[in-house]
Structure formats: C-alpha cells, structure tokens
Design a protein around this motif. Structure first.
Motif, PDB file in Angstrom:
ATOM      1  N   TRP A   1     -53.767 -15.571  54.679  1.00  0.00           N
ATOM      2  CA  TRP A   1     -52.865 -14.711  55.461  1.00  0.00           C
ATOM      3  C   TRP A   1     -52.049 -13.834  54.521  1.00  0.00           C
TER       4      TRP A   1
ATOM      5  N   THR B   1     -40.023 -21.356  53.937  1.00  0.00           N
ATOM      6  CA  THR B   1     -40.461 -20.106  54.570  1.00  0.00           C
ATOM      7  C   THR B   1     -41.564 -19.547  53.677  1.00  0.00           C
ATOM      8  N   ILE B   2     -42.202 -18.472  54.132  1.00  0.00           N
ATOM      9  CA  ILE B   2     -43.285 -17.917  53.316  1.00  0.00           C
ATOM     10  C   ILE B   2     -42.702 -17.254  52.069  1.00  0.00           C
ATOM     11  N   GLU B   3     -41.739 -16.362  52.276  1.00  0.00           N
ATOM     12  CA  GLU B   3     -41.091 -15.705  51.143  1.00  0.00           C
ATOM     13  C   GLU B   3     -40.030 -16.641  50.560  1.00  0.00           C
TER      14      GLU B   3
ATOM     15  N   GLY C   1     -40.320  -5.845  53.910  1.00  0.00           N
ATOM     16  CA  GLY C   1     -39.575  -4.594  53.695  1.00  0.00           C
ATOM     17  C   GLY C   1     -38.807  -4.597  52.378  1.00  0.00           C
TER      18      GLY C   1
ATOM     19  N   THR D   1     -32.469 -11.667  57.410  1.00  0.00           N
ATOM     20  CA  THR D   1     -32.259 -10.377  58.049  1.00  0.00           C
ATOM     21  C   THR D   1     -33.438  -9.485  57.694  1.00  0.00           C
TER      22      THR D   1
ATOM     23  N   PHE E   1     -46.418  -7.441  53.805  1.00  0.00           N
ATOM     24  CA  PHE E   1     -45.519  -7.280  52.658  1.00  0.00           C
ATOM     25  C   PHE E   1     -44.114  -7.058  53.211  1.00  0.00           C
TER      26      PHE E   1
ATOM     27  N   ALA F   1     -47.394 -16.002  61.061  1.00  0.00           N
ATOM     28  CA  ALA F   1     -46.259 -16.125  60.123  1.00  0.00           C
ATOM     29  C   ALA F   1     -45.129 -17.019  60.636  1.00  0.00           C
TER      30      ALA F   1
HETATM   31  P1  XMP Z   1     -40.741 -15.844  56.094  1.00  0.00           P
HETATM   32  O1  XMP Z   1     -40.410 -15.700  54.660  1.00  0.00           O
HETATM   33  O2  XMP Z   1     -39.548 -15.716  56.996  1.00  0.00           O
HETATM   34  O3  XMP Z   1     -41.671 -14.587  56.451  1.00  0.00           O
HETATM   35  O4  XMP Z   1     -41.551 -17.076  56.384  1.00  0.00           O
HETATM   36  C1  XMP Z   1     -42.461 -14.441  57.590  1.00  0.00           C
HETATM   37  C2  XMP Z   1     -43.275 -13.180  57.439  1.00  0.00           C
HETATM   38  O5  XMP Z   1     -42.416 -12.040  57.496  1.00  0.00           O
HETATM   39  C3  XMP Z   1     -42.521 -11.305  56.285  1.00  0.00           C
HETATM   40  N1  XMP Z   1     -41.175 -10.833  55.967  1.00  0.00           N
HETATM   41  C4  XMP Z   1     -40.751  -9.597  56.219  1.00  0.00           C
HETATM   42  N2  XMP Z   1     -41.396  -8.554  56.748  1.00  0.00           N
HETATM   43  N3  XMP Z   1     -39.452  -7.253  56.539  1.00  0.00           N
HETATM   44  C5  XMP Z   1     -40.751  -7.382  56.907  1.00  0.00           C
HETATM   45  O6  XMP Z   1     -41.356  -6.416  57.357  1.00  0.00           O
HETATM   46  C6  XMP Z   1     -38.717  -8.256  55.995  1.00  0.00           C
HETATM   47  O7  XMP Z   1     -37.540  -8.118  55.682  1.00  0.00           O
HETATM   48  C7  XMP Z   1     -39.426  -9.500  55.825  1.00  0.00           C
HETATM   49  N4  XMP Z   1     -39.056 -10.715  55.342  1.00  0.00           N
HETATM   50  C8  XMP Z   1     -40.163 -11.528  55.449  1.00  0.00           C
HETATM   51  C9  XMP Z   1     -43.083 -12.249  55.270  1.00  0.00           C
HETATM   52  O8  XMP Z   1     -43.741 -11.567  54.204  1.00  0.00           O
HETATM   53  C10 XMP Z   1     -44.019 -13.089  56.117  1.00  0.00           C
HETATM   54  O9  XMP Z   1     -45.237 -12.436  56.352  1.00  0.00           O
END
Ligand code: XMP
Length: 505
Positions: free
Chosen positions: A425, A501-503, A385, A337, A383, A460
C-alpha cells in the motif's frame, strides 16, 4: 440506485464502494436527512449502515418508519440490523462482545441464497438482537449470536449482524449481490465513458471563466486537472515545491504536467521558505500547522500574481472527502491534522469546481486511464501533504532531508525492481533522531539510523507491516549504508496500525 443511510460506521464508504463495484450506483445520506430528501432520491433499495451506538441509548441514530413503506427492499447491517428489529418490536440487548472472524451457520435463503452451510463472516458488536419481531425469521447464526441474519420476505426487509462489506466476510460480495437482485437493480453503472460527461459538466460550470488549481503530483489533483484541461482553455495550475518531496520528484512533476500539455503551469520553488519556518520546530502538530499555513501563503501569493479573471478554484476532492458524516476522523479524536491541497481558505472567495466529487479513489484511477494517463502516475503510493517533514522525527534540516531522500529512493528502487512496489500500500524510509556506533573498513562510525516502513492496507485506516522477503530488506539496507554517507544502521518497522500509525508524526 441504492441509498445507504449512514448511522456513523467507519465501514459506510466500504458498503457504497462494494455496491458500485457490483455495477450499481450508490450514494450515502446521513440518518439525520429529512424523509423527503430520502424519497426524492428514488432509490431501488435502502441499506441502513452500522454505527458505534446502541439503539436503546438516548438520541441514538434512528430511521423513520416511512422508509419501510416506500415499497423498496431494506437491508440493515450491524447497527442497522439491530435498529430494524428494535423498530418492529423485537428485543435488543447489550451483549458480550463478538469481534473478528466467526462461522455463520447459514440457511441458504433470500440474501444468503447460494451460500454454503458454513460461512466465514466478520463480526464487530457488543449489542445483539435476542428476540425477533413477528413475521421475521432467523436465516443465520454464529456460536455467540443466535440472530446473526434475519429476513422478513413479505416486506423484503433483511438484517445482518455481521459486515458483508469487509473482506473477511468471504462471500460478502455475493450477499450484497443477492440484495441487488432482490431490488431488481440493473447492473449498468461503470466509470467507463464517464469522462465526457464530467468534462461537459465542468465546461458548463466554469463557462470560460478562469480556474486556478493547486496540484501536487498526486492522483486526485492530476485527474481533476486533466478534466478541467479539456473543459477550459483558461486553467492555471500551481505546483508548490515545499522542499519536502521525495528525491527528484519536483522535477518529475513539472515534466509530467508539461508533457501532458498543460499550458499555464506555475511551479513555485518555496523550499527555502518552508525550511526557514520549520527551523527549530520539533513538535509534530506544530510542524503540520506551519506547513499548512506556508502552503496557503504561497498559493495565495500566486493567485494574486496571476490576477483578475480567476473565478474558480479547482479541487481534486473525492467522495470520501466530502461525505463528512461517514468519515470516522470527523467524530473521532484528532490524531493528526491533515493539510491537503483541499484545505484552502474560504476567504479567497473563489467558487469551487470539483469534477471528482462523487467518485472513489479506485474509480478516479479508472477514469485517469480513460483520460490517457499512465499507470505509473495513477498507481503511486500515497504521500502525505507535509511530506518528508513527518518522516524526519525532530527538527527538519537540509542535511537530514538529503539523507532521507537518498535512503528512501534506494528502498523504493529495490521495491520496484523486485515487483513488490505494487503489492504494498505504501513504503518509505524515515529518519530517527538518534545516532548509533558502527564499523566500516576498520573505522569506527557514528551515524544516523534509518527505519524502513512498508505496509499493506485497504484504506489506510488499519494497516499491517508488509512481510517483505529478507533478501530484499537486506539488499536495500546494505545499499543504503554503503551509498548514503552518514547512515550506518537500518531498521525495519513491524508495528501494525493500530496501535501505531503509518507515518511517524
Ligand atoms: P497515518 O499516519 O495517520 O496515515 O496512519 C494514514 C494515511 O494518510 C496519509 N497521511 C496524509 N495524507 N495529508 C495527506 O494527504 C496528510 O497530512 C497526511 N498525513 C498522513 C499517510 O501517508 C497514510 O497513507
């Protein structure tokens, strides 16, 4: 202008961006849009995008035949390629899957003009055109796909089974450029000089009424605020320090905005509140929900405090945030989310002003430069949220936050010093919910484990781990263990997205 009719592909935005990079304005419209709306756009060419469905499925996306009678060239990509063939009486069947890099034997005609006889292209399909409609000719084949490209030059209709918009199609830009030539588009679109118009539009929209906007230090909200700053004297910025930002970042954000001459800048230190609400919470989605809600509570409180006279909510919404139909995440399962500054409640009854709503991130950065913002502010890594809360696996505590901030700071510092920061990235440290035994100065230690993550990516949606030099990783690791008390082990993450995932949360 080139109109992209979106059939649900994850690459639709990429096509649009590529066309804009070729200096022709392009826009996305969903396939469900009425014909009149498509005609009213008066495009010089139309592209039917890819999509996850098959043309013979019930209720599959389609296009009205009148589109082909508008007298402008039409290009179908992947699903679009199959759809055109299907609509004109060709045969489309479910075929074996073709995925990845393929070699196209190309006839250098029409769209493929100027290409070599053998071209690397990117395929991703399990449905194929096996018979062409009358008057269509094959212009390219791969070993597993005989009709990988076709043309009907009289009516200027073209199809490509592969994706010209992805990087792995090495001459993809050339193919799209050929299409623009066929459409006789003038290459005049550029972000340069756009700032004055955006400022004027925003000025006319808000008409001296009060505007409030939340900023995070991120690129989109910063550039949007910069435009609003020039459009009105009545702008209030709210920066919520949630205590989950990187080391020293809240201070840097405050200094930046003040230095840039923003007058009504309200910084709210809400770090204690966020930490209190996160106490005992370990479930990732619950963390995200709590953080999103706390942010809204703090922001609403500030709006009330500032009082009446505020009629507008400024937002850094950009084009991909707005064209929902072309966002894969809207139809796909919710993996995470997202709580962004953009997710403020409608009940606030403020009118929206979104100066960047038609632009892509790379265009926003260019605009930022034009507005006098520094590279360092515009080219920061993304970064999330919810900040460091999703990089501390398990419960978030003050102590863990301090450890993570220090470790992350060292890693980023080493990346910047070695000029690897701009080549990745995104890079960061995360804290694992486990401890390990170590030995330091003949003493046994029992400390936390930090994991370093650095990825390369285009958008991403997919990501690969960054092949950082071993000496750089070693330097970062030893600096972290030496300087951050409580950490005795550093790992490097080598998983790709997908499946990771990235995070971390
Ligand atoms: P994941 O972890 O899903 O992340 O591979 C993909 C990209 O999105 C960023 N990310 C967020 N950015 N709010 C944001 O603005 C969020 O809640 C959020 N969660 C993940 C993450 O850093 C990566 O660049």
């Amino acid at each position: 202008m080139i109109l992209i009719i979106d059939m649900g592909s994850q690459y639709t935005h990429l096509i649009t961006r590529r066309i804009r990079q070729l200096k022709v304005y392009s826009e996305i419209i969903p396939w469900t849009a009425p014909l009149a709306e498509i005609q009213a756009k008066n495009p010089e060419g139309i592209i039917l995008s890819g999509g996850p469905r098959s043309v013979f499925e019930k209720n599959a996306p389609t296009a009205s035949r009148e589109i082909f009678e508008m007298g402008v060239p039409v290009l179908g990509v992947c699903y679009g390629h199959q759809l055109i063939a299907h609509l004109y009486g060709g045969r489309v069947i479910s075929s074996s899957k073709e995925y990845g890099k393929e070699t196209l034997a190309a006839r250098p005609l029409h769209l493929l003009k100027g290409l070599g006889k053998k071209e690397q292209v990117w395929m991703s399909h399990g449905t194929s055109v096996v018979e062409l409609p009358k008057e269509f000719e094959v212009t390219g084949s791969t070993p597993d796909c005989r009709i990988a490209a076709y043309a009907e030059p009289k009516r200027r209709i073209y199809g490509l089974q592969f994706h010209p918009e992805v990087q792995h199609t090495l001459n993809g830009a050339k193919i799209l450029s050929n299409f623009l030539d066929i459409c006789k588009c003038r290459r005049t679109y550029t972000v340069k000089g756009m700032s004055a118009r955006l400022v004027e539009d925003a000025r006319a929209a808000v008409h001296k009424k009060g505007v409030i906007m939340a900023v995070s230090g991120g690129v989109d909200s910063l550039v949007a605020a910069r435009i609003l700053q020039q459009a009105t004297d009545n702008l209030h910025l709210v920066f919520v320090d949630n205590g989950l930002m990187r080391k020293d970042e809240p201070e840097q954000v405050k200094t930046t905005f003040v230095k840039l001459g923003f007058r009504n800048f309200h910084a709210v230190d809400a770090s204690e509140l966020f930490l209190k609400r996160l106490k005992g919470i370990t479930e990732p989605e619950e963390k995200r929900r709590i953080i999103g809600k706390a942010f809204i509570n703090v922001f609403e409180g500030k709006v009330k405090e500032i009082g009446s006279g505020i009629e507008f909510l400024g937002q850094g919404t950009i084009y991909p945030d707005r064209i929902e139909s072309a966002q894969p995440s809207k139809t796909a399962a919710v993996i995470k989310t997202h709580h962004n500054v953009g997710g403020l409640p409608k009940k606030m009854k403020l009118k929206l002003v979104e100066p960047l709503k038609d632009l892509y991130k790379d265009e926003v950065r260019e605009l930022g430069l034009e507005l006098g913002l520094e590279n360092e502010l515009l080219y920061r890594h993304p970064f999330p949220g919810p900040g460091l809360a999703v990089r501390i696996i398990g419960e978030v505590t003050k102590e863990k936050l301090e450890l993570l901030k220090d470790a992350d700071h060292i890693f980023i510092d080493e990346l910047k010093k070695s000029k690897h920061y701009d080549k990745t990235w995104q890079a960061f440290a995360a804290l694992l919910p486990a401890k390990a035994v170590g030995v330091m100065g003949d003493e046994r230690t029992y400390g936390h484990i930090i994991v370093l993550r650095a990825v390369s990516s285009m958008d991403a949606m997919t990501a690969d781990w960054a092949r950082l030099p071993d000496w750089l990783l070693e330097k970062a690791a030893s600096r972290i263990v030496r300087n951050v008390k409580g950490i005795n082990r550093v790992l490097y993450d080598i998983t790709q997205k997908p499946p990771a995932t990235i995070e971390y949360e």
